[in-house]
Design a protein around this motif. Structure first.
Motif, PDB file in Angstrom:
ATOM      1  N   VAL A  21       0.867  -1.171   0.000  1.00 12.30           N
ATOM      2  CA  VAL A  21       0.000   0.000   0.000  1.00 12.30           C
ATOM      3  C   VAL A  21       0.911   1.232   0.000  1.00 12.30           C
ATOM      4  O   VAL A  21       1.784   1.368   0.840  1.00 12.30           O
ATOM      5  CB  VAL A  21      -0.932   0.004   1.233  1.00 12.30           C
ATOM      6  CG1 VAL A  21      -1.802   1.252   1.238  1.00 12.30           C
ATOM      7  CG2 VAL A  21      -1.806  -1.253   1.245  1.00 12.30           C
ATOM      8  N   THR A  22       0.709   2.121  -0.972  1.00 11.83           N
ATOM      9  CA  THR A  22       1.573   3.283  -1.165  1.00 11.83           C
ATOM     10  C   THR A  22       1.049   4.495  -0.408  1.00 11.83           C
ATOM     11  O   THR A  22      -0.162   4.749  -0.423  1.00 11.83           O
ATOM     12  CB  THR A  22       1.618   3.640  -2.673  1.00 11.83           C
ATOM     13  OG1 THR A  22       1.960   2.468  -3.408  1.00 11.83           O
ATOM     14  CG2 THR A  22       2.626   4.726  -2.968  1.00 11.83           C
ATOM     15  N   LYS A  23       1.956   5.227   0.209  1.00 11.61           N
ATOM     16  CA  LYS A  23       1.563   6.495   0.833  1.00 11.61           C
ATOM     17  C   LYS A  23       1.426   7.519  -0.289  1.00 11.61           C
ATOM     18  O   LYS A  23       2.361   7.760  -1.039  1.00 11.61           O
ATOM     19  CB  LYS A  23       2.613   6.946   1.851  1.00 11.61           C
ATOM     20  CG  LYS A  23       2.250   8.260   2.508  1.00 11.61           C
ATOM     21  CD  LYS A  23       3.280   8.710   3.526  1.00 11.61           C
ATOM     22  CE  LYS A  23       2.861  10.039   4.109  1.00 11.61           C
ATOM     23  NZ  LYS A  23       3.790  10.531   5.126  1.00 11.61           N
ATOM     24  N   ILE A  24       0.233   8.110  -0.401  1.00 15.98           N
ATOM     25  CA  ILE A  24      -0.036   9.073  -1.467  1.00 15.98           C
ATOM     26  C   ILE A  24       0.032  10.487  -0.895  1.00 15.98           C
ATOM     27  O   ILE A  24      -0.608  10.792   0.111  1.00 15.98           O
ATOM     28  CB  ILE A  24      -1.431   8.824  -2.095  1.00 15.98           C
ATOM     29  CG1 ILE A  24      -1.534   7.392  -2.660  1.00 15.98           C
ATOM     30  CG2 ILE A  24      -1.740   9.863  -3.161  1.00 15.98           C
ATOM     31  CD1 ILE A  24      -0.607   7.079  -3.804  1.00 15.98           C
ATOM     32  N   THR A  25       0.805  11.334  -1.575  1.00 19.81           N
ATOM     33  CA  THR A  25       0.923  12.734  -1.187  1.00 19.81           C
ATOM     34  C   THR A  25       0.613  13.591  -2.406  1.00 19.81           C
ATOM     35  O   THR A  25       0.491  13.084  -3.526  1.00 19.81           O
ATOM     36  CB  THR A  25       2.355  13.060  -0.707  1.00 19.81           C
ATOM     37  OG1 THR A  25       3.245  12.885  -1.820  1.00 19.81           O
ATOM     38  CG2 THR A  25       2.784  12.157   0.448  1.00 19.81           C
ATOM     39  N   ASN A  26       0.509  14.873  -2.181  1.00 20.78           N
ATOM     40  CA  ASN A  26       0.275  15.783  -3.300  1.00 20.78           C
ATOM     41  C   ASN A  26       1.416  15.679  -4.318  1.00 20.78           C
ATOM     42  O   ASN A  26       1.204  15.808  -5.516  1.00 20.78           O
ATOM     43  CB  ASN A  26       0.147  17.218  -2.766  1.00 20.78           C
ATOM     44  CG  ASN A  26      -0.844  18.023  -3.575  1.00 20.78           C
ATOM     45  OD1 ASN A  26      -1.767  17.482  -4.165  1.00 20.78           O
ATOM     46  ND2 ASN A  26      -0.647  19.319  -3.618  1.00 20.78           N
ATOM     47  N   ASP A  27       2.631  15.418  -3.817  1.00 20.87           N
ATOM     48  CA  ASP A  27       3.808  15.338  -4.683  1.00 20.87           C
ATOM     49  C   ASP A  27       3.809  14.116  -5.604  1.00 20.87           C
ATOM     50  O   ASP A  27       4.279  14.192  -6.732  1.00 20.87           O
ATOM     51  CB  ASP A  27       5.100  15.339  -3.848  1.00 20.87           C
ATOM     52  CG  ASP A  27       5.302  16.658  -3.117  1.00 20.87           C
ATOM     53  OD1 ASP A  27       4.721  17.680  -3.547  1.00 20.87           O
ATOM     54  OD2 ASP A  27       6.029  16.670  -2.117  1.00 20.87           O
ATOM     55  N   ASN A  28       3.311  12.965  -5.117  1.00 19.82           N
ATOM     56  CA  ASN A  28       3.353  11.758  -5.950  1.00 19.82           C
ATOM     57  C   ASN A  28       1.979  11.388  -6.536  1.00 19.82           C
ATOM     58  O   ASN A  28       1.841  10.387  -7.221  1.00 19.82           O
ATOM     59  CB  ASN A  28       3.955  10.569  -5.186  1.00 19.82           C
ATOM     60  CG  ASN A  28       3.058  10.015  -4.094  1.00 19.82           C
ATOM     61  OD1 ASN A  28       1.935  10.472  -3.861  1.00 19.82           O
ATOM     62  ND2 ASN A  28       3.559   9.015  -3.395  1.00 19.82           N
ATOM     63  N   PHE A  29       0.971  12.210  -6.285  1.00 17.33           N
ATOM     64  CA  PHE A  29      -0.397  11.891  -6.711  1.00 17.33           C
ATOM     65  C   PHE A  29      -0.508  11.679  -8.224  1.00 17.33           C
ATOM     66  O   PHE A  29      -1.088  10.698  -8.676  1.00 17.33           O
ATOM     67  CB  PHE A  29      -1.363  13.003  -6.263  1.00 17.33           C
ATOM     68  CG  PHE A  29      -2.803  12.674  -6.512  1.00 17.33           C
ATOM     69  CD1 PHE A  29      -3.498  11.843  -5.631  1.00 17.33           C
ATOM     70  CD2 PHE A  29      -3.476  13.156  -7.622  1.00 17.33           C
ATOM     71  CE1 PHE A  29      -4.829  11.521  -5.856  1.00 17.33           C
ATOM     72  CE2 PHE A  29      -4.800  12.840  -7.855  1.00 17.33           C
ATOM     73  CZ  PHE A  29      -5.479  12.024  -6.969  1.00 17.33           C
ATOM     74  N   GLU A  30       0.069  12.587  -8.985  1.00 16.61           N
ATOM     75  CA  GLU A  30      -0.033  12.474 -10.451  1.00 16.61           C
ATOM     76  C   GLU A  30       0.601  11.181 -10.941  1.00 16.61           C
ATOM     77  O   GLU A  30      -0.001  10.434 -11.716  1.00 16.61           O
ATOM     78  CB  GLU A  30       0.628  13.681 -11.126  1.00 16.61           C
ATOM     79  CG  GLU A  30       0.440  13.639 -12.626  1.00 16.61           C
ATOM     80  CD  GLU A  30       0.958  14.888 -13.336  1.00 16.61           C
ATOM     81  OE1 GLU A  30       1.013  14.850 -14.567  1.00 16.61           O
ATOM     82  OE2 GLU A  30       1.302  15.871 -12.672  1.00 16.61           O
ATOM     83  N   GLU A  31       1.810  10.902 -10.469  1.00  8.70           N
ATOM     84  CA  GLU A  31       2.548   9.713 -10.906  1.00  8.70           C
ATOM     85  C   GLU A  31       1.864   8.418 -10.461  1.00  8.70           C
ATOM     86  O   GLU A  31       1.661   7.491 -11.244  1.00  8.70           O
ATOM     87  CB  GLU A  31       3.980   9.769 -10.357  1.00  8.70           C
ATOM     88  CG  GLU A  31       4.939   8.845 -11.055  1.00  8.70           C
ATOM     89  CD  GLU A  31       5.057   9.084 -12.565  1.00  8.70           C
ATOM     90  OE1 GLU A  31       5.048   8.090 -13.293  1.00  8.70           O
ATOM     91  OE2 GLU A  31       5.157  10.235 -13.014  1.00  8.70           O
ATOM     92  N   GLU A  32       1.484   8.356  -9.176  1.00  9.80           N
ATOM     93  CA  GLU A  32       0.948   7.116  -8.584  1.00  9.80           C
ATOM     94  C   GLU A  32      -0.522   6.863  -8.916  1.00  9.80           C
ATOM     95  O   GLU A  32      -0.953   5.721  -9.011  1.00  9.80           O
ATOM     96  CB  GLU A  32       1.110   7.138  -7.062  1.00  9.80           C
ATOM     97  CG  GLU A  32       2.548   7.102  -6.579  1.00  9.80           C
ATOM     98  CD  GLU A  32       3.210   5.748  -6.786  1.00  9.80           C
ATOM     99  OE1 GLU A  32       2.514   4.750  -7.060  1.00  9.80           O
ATOM    100  OE2 GLU A  32       4.447   5.686  -6.661  1.00  9.80           O
TER     101      GLU A  32
END
Length: 108
Positions: A3-14
């Protein structure tokens, strides 16, 4: 599958660029039902493997994402496919409900 931690920084990529559907678990440390949801999410991620990606969004740390997806109460699960919002489930969800949420998102 982790399960990946989603942040504003990786949202687009993930999430937005993901080639598989993504289930986002919006949660917070202080939320009791969120703590109960967590092992079910991990079990679902394990069961679905590479077919579905699972991510967790801490609403306290990522308020902008919570606002964007109109998260009013937690836990809330949001399903995204091809960068598009496909469904939402509010409150504690069991394995069967998560499977149904994903199935509904995929068949559209």
């Amino acid at each position: 599958m982790e399960v990946t931690k989603i942040t504003n920084d990786n949202f687009e990529e993930e999430v937005l660029k993901s080639t598989v559907p993504v289930v986002l678990d919006f949660w917070a440390d202080w939320c009791g039902p969120c703590k109960m949801q967590s092992p079910i999410i991990e079990e679902a991620a394990e069961a679905m493997g590479d077919r579905v990606k699972f991510g967790k969004v801490n609403v306290d740390e990522e308020a902008a994402l919570a606002l964007k997806y109109q998260i009013m109460s937690i836990p809330t699960l949001v399903v995204m496919k091809d960068g598009i919002f496909k469904g939402k489930a509010i409150g504690l969800q069991n394995m069967e409900a998560i499977n149904q949420l994903v199935a509904d998102a995929i068949k559209e």
